[in-house]
Write a protein that holds these residues in place. Structure first.
Motif, mmCIF file in Angstrom:
data_model
loop_
_atom_site.group_PDB
_atom_site.id
_atom_site.type_symbol
_atom_site.label_atom_id
_atom_site.label_comp_id
_atom_site.label_asym_id
_atom_site.label_seq_id
_atom_site.Cartn_x
_atom_site.Cartn_y
_atom_site.Cartn_z
ATOM 1 N N LYS A 26 0.834 -1.201 0.000
ATOM 2 C CA LYS A 26 0.000 0.000 0.000
ATOM 3 C C LYS A 26 0.867 1.248 0.000
ATOM 4 N N GLY A 27 1.926 1.221 0.802
ATOM 5 C CA GLY A 27 2.856 2.340 0.836
ATOM 6 C C GLY A 27 3.563 2.535 -0.490
ATOM 7 N N ILE A 28 3.933 1.434 -1.159
ATOM 8 C CA ILE A 28 4.608 1.511 -2.449
ATOM 9 C C ILE A 28 3.681 2.103 -3.511
ATOM 10 N N VAL A 29 2.411 1.637 -3.538
ATOM 11 C CA VAL A 29 1.447 2.152 -4.523
ATOM 12 C C VAL A 29 1.204 3.649 -4.301
ATOM 13 N N LEU A 30 1.077 4.064 -3.042
ATOM 14 C CA LEU A 30 0.887 5.478 -2.743
ATOM 15 C C LEU A 30 2.087 6.304 -3.205
ATOM 16 N N ALA A 31 3.291 5.788 -2.983
ATOM 17 C CA ALA A 31 4.493 6.507 -3.399
ATOM 18 C C ALA A 31 4.598 6.587 -4.919
ATOM 19 N N LEU A 32 4.198 5.508 -5.627
ATOM 20 C CA LEU A 32 4.199 5.523 -7.097
ATOM 21 C C LEU A 32 3.199 6.554 -7.627
ATOM 22 N N ALA A 33 2.022 6.610 -7.007
ATOM 23 C CA ALA A 33 1.033 7.616 -7.409
ATOM 24 C C ALA A 33 1.572 9.019 -7.185
ATOM 25 N N THR A 34 2.337 9.181 -6.122
ATOM 26 C CA THR A 34 2.950 10.472 -5.829
ATOM 27 C C THR A 34 3.914 10.891 -6.927
ATOM 28 N N SER A 35 4.710 9.936 -7.415
ATOM 29 C CA SER A 35 5.687 10.267 -8.463
ATOM 30 C C SER A 35 4.995 10.736 -9.732
ATOM 31 N N PHE A 36 3.816 10.168 -10.023
ATOM 32 C CA PHE A 36 3.079 10.562 -11.222
ATOM 33 C C PHE A 36 2.469 11.962 -11.064
ATOM 34 N N THR A 37 1.846 12.238 -9.923
ATOM 35 C CA THR A 37 1.245 13.563 -9.728
ATOM 36 C C THR A 37 2.326 14.640 -9.641
ATOM 37 N N TYR A 38 3.489 14.294 -9.107
ATOM 38 C CA TYR A 38 4.609 15.241 -9.034
ATOM 39 C C TYR A 38 5.093 15.587 -10.443
ATOM 40 N N ALA A 39 5.183 14.571 -11.303
ATOM 41 C CA ALA A 39 5.591 14.791 -12.694
ATOM 42 C C ALA A 39 4.587 15.686 -13.414
ATOM 43 N N LEU A 40 3.296 15.442 -13.189
ATOM 44 C CA LEU A 40 2.257 16.290 -13.789
ATOM 45 C C LEU A 40 2.413 17.741 -13.345
ATOM 46 N N TYR A 41 2.704 17.933 -12.063
ATOM 47 C CA TYR A 41 2.881 19.287 -11.534
ATOM 48 C C TYR A 41 4.061 19.991 -12.198
ATOM 49 N N ILE A 42 5.177 19.287 -12.353
ATOM 50 C CA ILE A 42 6.364 19.895 -12.955
ATOM 51 C C ILE A 42 6.095 20.314 -14.394
ATOM 52 N N VAL A 43 5.485 19.417 -15.163
ATOM 53 C CA VAL A 43 5.180 19.715 -16.562
ATOM 54 C C VAL A 43 4.187 20.878 -16.650
ATOM 55 N N ALA A 44 3.144 20.847 -15.829
ATOM 56 C CA ALA A 44 2.144 21.920 -15.851
ATOM 57 C C ALA A 44 2.756 23.254 -15.453
ATOM 58 N N ASN A 45 3.596 23.258 -14.434
ATOM 59 C CA ASN A 45 4.215 24.482 -13.949
ATOM 60 C C ASN A 45 5.142 25.089 -14.993
ATOM 61 N N SER A 46 5.769 24.238 -15.789
ATOM 62 C CA SER A 46 6.711 24.728 -16.800
ATOM 63 C C SER A 46 5.999 25.326 -18.009
ATOM 64 N N ARG A 47 4.722 24.962 -18.197
ATOM 65 C CA ARG A 47 3.991 25.365 -19.398
ATOM 66 C C ARG A 47 2.934 26.434 -19.153
ATOM 67 N N MET A 48 2.534 26.650 -17.931
ATOM 68 C CA MET A 48 1.376 27.492 -17.655
ATOM 69 C C MET A 48 1.742 28.749 -16.877
ATOM 70 N N GLY A 49 0.994 29.808 -17.145
ATOM 71 C CA GLY A 49 1.098 31.030 -16.350
ATOM 72 C C GLY A 49 2.421 31.743 -16.445
ATOM 73 N N LYS A 50 3.119 31.635 -17.568
ATOM 74 C CA LYS A 50 4.422 32.300 -17.703
ATOM 75 C C LYS A 50 4.293 33.816 -17.679
ATOM 76 N N GLU A 51 3.117 34.332 -18.058
ATOM 77 C CA GLU A 51 2.908 35.778 -18.086
ATOM 78 C C GLU A 51 2.494 36.320 -16.722
ATOM 79 N N VAL A 52 2.248 35.433 -15.758
ATOM 80 C CA VAL A 52 1.763 35.821 -14.439
ATOM 81 C C VAL A 52 2.939 35.964 -13.477
ATOM 82 N N LYS A 53 2.903 37.005 -12.651
ATOM 83 C CA LYS A 53 3.942 37.209 -11.651
ATOM 84 C C LYS A 53 3.999 36.011 -10.697
#
Length: 302
Positions: free
Chosen positions: A154-181
């Motif tokens: 259960k801990g391993i599955v939760l950690a794997l899900a974390t790695s996926f949502t973290y990757a989504l955050y990084i990609v989204a952060n790099s592509r969105m809101g560049k014009e916003v302070k």
């Protein structure tokens, strides 16, 4: 050298994130749980960043936030909110060291997402670096056959899900809101983070009887050191250097987490793990050195 400054911001934010799992695990000993810790950490960070925005931004800065960019930033915030919540849950089932080893898979997942959705193929330097980073995580996490099958799945599955949502955050952060302070961007991200955590854990958060001075001190500490400052650093740095390189630099979170678990929690740390950490740090340093040489003192991170 501006690119180096942005890279350092991402590196510092990753290092600060790396300390959080040990302190969160300590808070569990006080009787607190992932839901309330993750929610109040994000909520207090949103208040701090929002207050700072009010004093530093003008009306023109606020008008740069469109409904589209605001919506996407809220979604990005939801991703980092799920990341924190799932990660904090995972360390209640497995060691902080193993949780961070599994989380490190965000390195290649974020590059894969960039390739699949934006046709940004990683270069040879990035691919080699990721290979060494993954080799280092195997050593540092002591991922032997016996170890893997003796821990909580259960801990391993939760950690794997974390790695996926973290990757989504990084990609989204790099592509969105560049014009916003960055102040406004960070605030909206944290609003999205706290909102999604609250919705997912509505019953637990509302019914909980945990609000006291000690809990608030924990929440404020985690909000400042683990959310407010790293989120601001990422909001400035990640769009400047790109998701792929950011994912590599943010692997500094791993050696910091392992060392912090050793110092704060007393988790084991042996020579094999130290070699694994060293391989990761050398790989990250070598990647940046090669890019520096190739571009004659200008680092083209994106």
């Amino acid at each position: 050298m501006n690119k180096f400054r942005y890279a350092f911001m991402v590196l510092l934010g990753g290092a600060m994130y790396g300390t959080m799992s040990s302190f969160v695990k300590q808070s569990y000993a006080k009787g607190y749980h992932a839901a309330e810790i993750a929610f109040y950490q994000a909520f207090i960070a949103a208040l701090l960043l929002g207050g700072y925005s009010l004093f530093t931004l003008s009306g023109t800065d606020y008008r740069k936030m469109t409904s589209k960019s605001g919506g996407f930033l809220l979604l990005a915030g939801g991703c980092i909110g799920l990341t924190n919540f799932l990660y904090y849950q995972s360390v209640s089932y497995i060691s902080a060291s193993l949780a961070i080893v599994i989380l490190m898979q965000f390195t290649w997942i974020s590059m894969l997402l960039e390739w699949l959705f934006f046709r940004k193929k990683p270069g040879a330097v990035e691919c080699i670096t990721v290979a060494f980073i993954l080799a280092g995580t195997v050593l540092a996490g002591e991922l032997t056959h016996a170890n893997v099958f003796s821990v909580s799945w259960k801990g391993i599955v939760l950690a794997l899900a974390t790695s996926f949502t973290y990757a989504l955050y990084i990609v989204a952060n790099s592509r969105m809101g560049k014009e916003v302070k960055w102040q406004m961007k960070s605030t909206v991200i944290m609003l999205g983070s706290s909102s999604l955590i609250f919705l997912v854990n509505l019953r637990t958060i509302v019914a909980g009887n945990y609000l006291n001075q000690e809990f608030l001190l924990w929440a404020i500490f985690l909000a400042v050191a683990g959310t407010t400052i790293p989120t601001a650093l990422f909001s400035v740095g990640i769009p400047k250097i790109g998701a792929g390189t950011s994912a590599i630099l943010m692997t500094v979170e791993f050696p910091v987490a392992v060392l912090c678990a050793y110092v704060v929690l007393g988790e084991a740390l042996n020579i094999v793990q130290i070699i694994g950490i060293a391989i990761m740090l050398v790989a990250i340093t070598a990647m940046n050195y090669v890019k520096l040489r190739v571009t004659n003192r200008v680092i083209p991170f994106s």
